[in-house]
Scaffold this motif. Structure first.
Motif, mmCIF file in Angstrom:
data_model
loop_
_atom_site.group_PDB
_atom_site.id
_atom_site.type_symbol
_atom_site.label_atom_id
_atom_site.label_comp_id
_atom_site.label_asym_id
_atom_site.label_seq_id
_atom_site.Cartn_x
_atom_site.Cartn_y
_atom_site.Cartn_z
ATOM 1 N N ASP A 1 0.851 -1.195 0.000
ATOM 2 C CA ASP A 1 0.000 0.000 0.000
ATOM 3 C C ASP A 1 0.889 1.248 0.000
ATOM 4 N N HIS A 2 1.487 1.523 -1.145
ATOM 5 C CA HIS A 2 2.507 2.555 -1.238
ATOM 6 C C HIS A 2 1.918 3.917 -1.592
ATOM 7 N N HIS A 3 1.366 4.569 -0.582
ATOM 8 C CA HIS A 3 0.878 5.931 -0.792
ATOM 9 C C HIS A 3 2.039 6.927 -0.843
ATOM 10 N N LYS A 4 3.194 6.478 -0.416
ATOM 11 C CA LYS A 4 4.381 7.324 -0.512
ATOM 12 C C LYS A 4 5.618 6.423 -0.641
ATOM 13 N N GLU A 5 6.683 7.018 -1.144
ATOM 14 C CA GLU A 5 7.948 6.313 -1.332
ATOM 15 C C GLU A 5 7.783 5.030 -2.141
ATOM 16 N N VAL A 6 6.922 5.063 -3.144
ATOM 17 C CA VAL A 6 6.643 3.871 -3.921
ATOM 18 C C VAL A 6 7.878 3.379 -4.668
ATOM 19 N N LEU A 7 8.699 4.265 -5.190
ATOM 20 C CA LEU A 7 9.841 3.847 -5.993
ATOM 21 C C LEU A 7 10.851 3.047 -5.168
ATOM 22 N N ILE A 8 11.170 3.518 -3.991
ATOM 23 C CA ILE A 8 12.157 2.831 -3.145
ATOM 24 C C ILE A 8 11.577 1.548 -2.568
ATOM 25 N N LYS A 9 10.389 1.640 -1.994
ATOM 26 C CA LYS A 9 9.807 0.470 -1.330
ATOM 27 C C LYS A 9 9.474 -0.638 -2.324
#
Length: 464
Positions: free
Chosen positions: A316-324
């Motif tokens: 559930d990547h509402h933020k930092e999707v690229l790294i996570k």
């Protein structure tokens, strides 16, 4: 006077399931079908297994599979903004039959690219939960039924596992559970049930008469101290062998006795399996290793059909999707690579199919650092029976306000999960006559009897 028409049992069930309004009505109708339509184990030779890798939270799959052709990539980059991956970092894939012939895979998925190039992996694009075929105009005009609780984690996770998105909550049983119900004779001499979970209880594998056999990375959970403490062993054995007057007490004692014995037999069988590959010591790696050990013990356990469930959360990547996402794809990639190689050592690559599922796809548009809940998404399937090296379904235009955008970059699915599931079920051995038992909405999208493989992703099962 017009003569009334007589409906067959199949037609009666299909018509009523299509109009189902409550979980209780659905369950009653389904029970009638399961009682009448059990599949004989004699028609299921050989061994087959399905592995469901559930990416809980909603995988941002339009960064997993990206168009690389210049104009299409430029549109993707404009729409995704801060979420767009550099084109030079993408692993190149080719696929005929799509609007674009050149695609790119997320750079962390090197093993998946190799399997795709070898013809042992395929993608299904823009698949999601639907009740009936729906166009963008029909969606906007509210002319067709839509899944209840759309864009909700809890609802959509259940919908993917029940294939009954017109019902809220876990009223209907899971589609793997329904498969086990109507194929209960497949493992007549088996030690455990058809469904095995590495992630605890779940809706997918729960049927009317069946529940998943829950295990962990170290085997089944056993009664603490039993088998090591003679005094405890004697006390437990005495309690479970007593003659009880009360039927409930007697049944409970018998079931507990069976559970203790099954856990011991299961752990002994899987502990004897020595894996050739060294699996990563990650959540996904350790659980795929545990599944491999169960596969290796299939003969000892007396199994010829099994469905495994592995739930990996955190998408559930509402933020930092690229790294996570990069880190999580690396975990999946390395675990799947070891699993595939282990299947090769066991001679099971043609007998096991691994497929992904998730709550939903995510918005094409960025919220700054991440993406939000959406609908249609991309998935992959791995296995020897997979007609790989191809993207199935219809890859959408990745454009805000495009022909599939219901708003905010949420894509209306062009392929129903029913077709996706039917591919697996048909290969697994569910007769086409029983596909509407397992997938009640299937007839809204394709003819289950004449077209049990509606996508053509898997080699057809010619033995049933």
């Amino acid at each position: 006077m017009k003569k009334s028409r007589q409906f067959s049992r199949r037609e009666f069930i299909v018509r009523n399931c299509a109009a189902v309004g409550t979980a209780s009505l659905f369950s009653s109708l389904l029970s009638l079908r399961l009682t009448a339509g059990a599949v004989s184990g004699s028609s299921l030779p050989g061994y087959k297994a399905l592995v469901c890798l559930f990416l809980a939270g909603g995988n941002d799959s339009f960064n997993m599979l990206v168009p690389r052709q210049l104009a299409a990539y430029d549109e993707y980059k404009r729409t995704r903004s801060t979420l767009a991956l550099p084109v030079d970092n993408l692993l190149p894939l080719e696929s005929a039959g799509q609007p674009y012939s050149e695609f790119g895979l997320h750079p962390s998925l090197t093993a998946l690219k190799s399997l795709y190039d070898q013809g042992n992996a395929a993608f299904l694009s823009n698949v999601g939960t639907l009740i009936e075929p729906t166009t963008l105009q029909q969606y906007k005009n509210k002319e067709t039924k839509r899944p209840v609780g759309l864009f909700s984690h809890s609802d959509e996770q259940v919908h993917w596992q029940t294939m009954v998105p017109q019902v809220r909550g876990a009223g209907p049983k899971g589609w793997a559970g329904r498969m086990a119900d109507c194929m209960h004779q497949a493992n007549e001499t088996g030690t455990i049930g058809m469904n095995v979970s590495l992630s605890g209880t779940n809706v997918l594998q729960t049927g009317r008469d069946t529940v998943p056999y829950i295990t962990g990375t170290n085997g089944a959970v056993q009664l603490k101290g039993y088998g090591f403490d003679p005094a405890l062993d004697m006390a437990v054995d005495t309690a479970l062998s007593n003659h009880y007057r009360n039927l409930y007490q007697k049944t409970l004692a018998q079931n507990n006795r069976k559970s203790v014995d099954t856990a011991i037999a299961f752990t002994e069988a899987t502990s004897d399996v020595q894996l050739t590959e060294t699996f990563p010591s990650t959540y996904t790696g350790s659980r795929l290793a545990a599944i491999a050990r169960v596969l290796g013990a299939r003969g000892t356990l007396g199994m010829n059909r099994q469905i495994f469930f592995l739930k990996k959360g955190g998408w559930d990547h509402h933020k930092e999707v690229l790294i996570k996402q990069s880190d999580m794809f690396t975990e999946l990639n390395d675990a799947i690579e070891s699993f595939w190689k282990e299947l090769g050592h066991m001679g099971l690559q043609d007998d096991v199919v691994l497929f992904t599922a998730s709550d939903f796809g995510r918005t094409l548009t960025s919220n700054g650092l991440g993406s939000d809940h959406a609908w249609g998404g991309n998935h992959f399937v791995i296995g020897g029976p997979v007609r790989g090296g191809k993207i199935y379904g219809q890859y959408p235009v990745l454009k805000s306000g495009g022909p599939n955008d219901v708003g905010r970059g949420r894509l209306l699915p062009t392929t129903s999960v029913d077709a996706y599931g039917a591919e697996m079920a048909s290969w697994f051995g569910v007769p086409s006559s029983e596909l509407t038992t397992v997938f009640p909405n299937a007839a809204n999208f394709f003819d289950p009897v004449s077209t049990p493989h509606p996508l053509g992703m898997l080699e057809p099962n010619l033995l049933i």
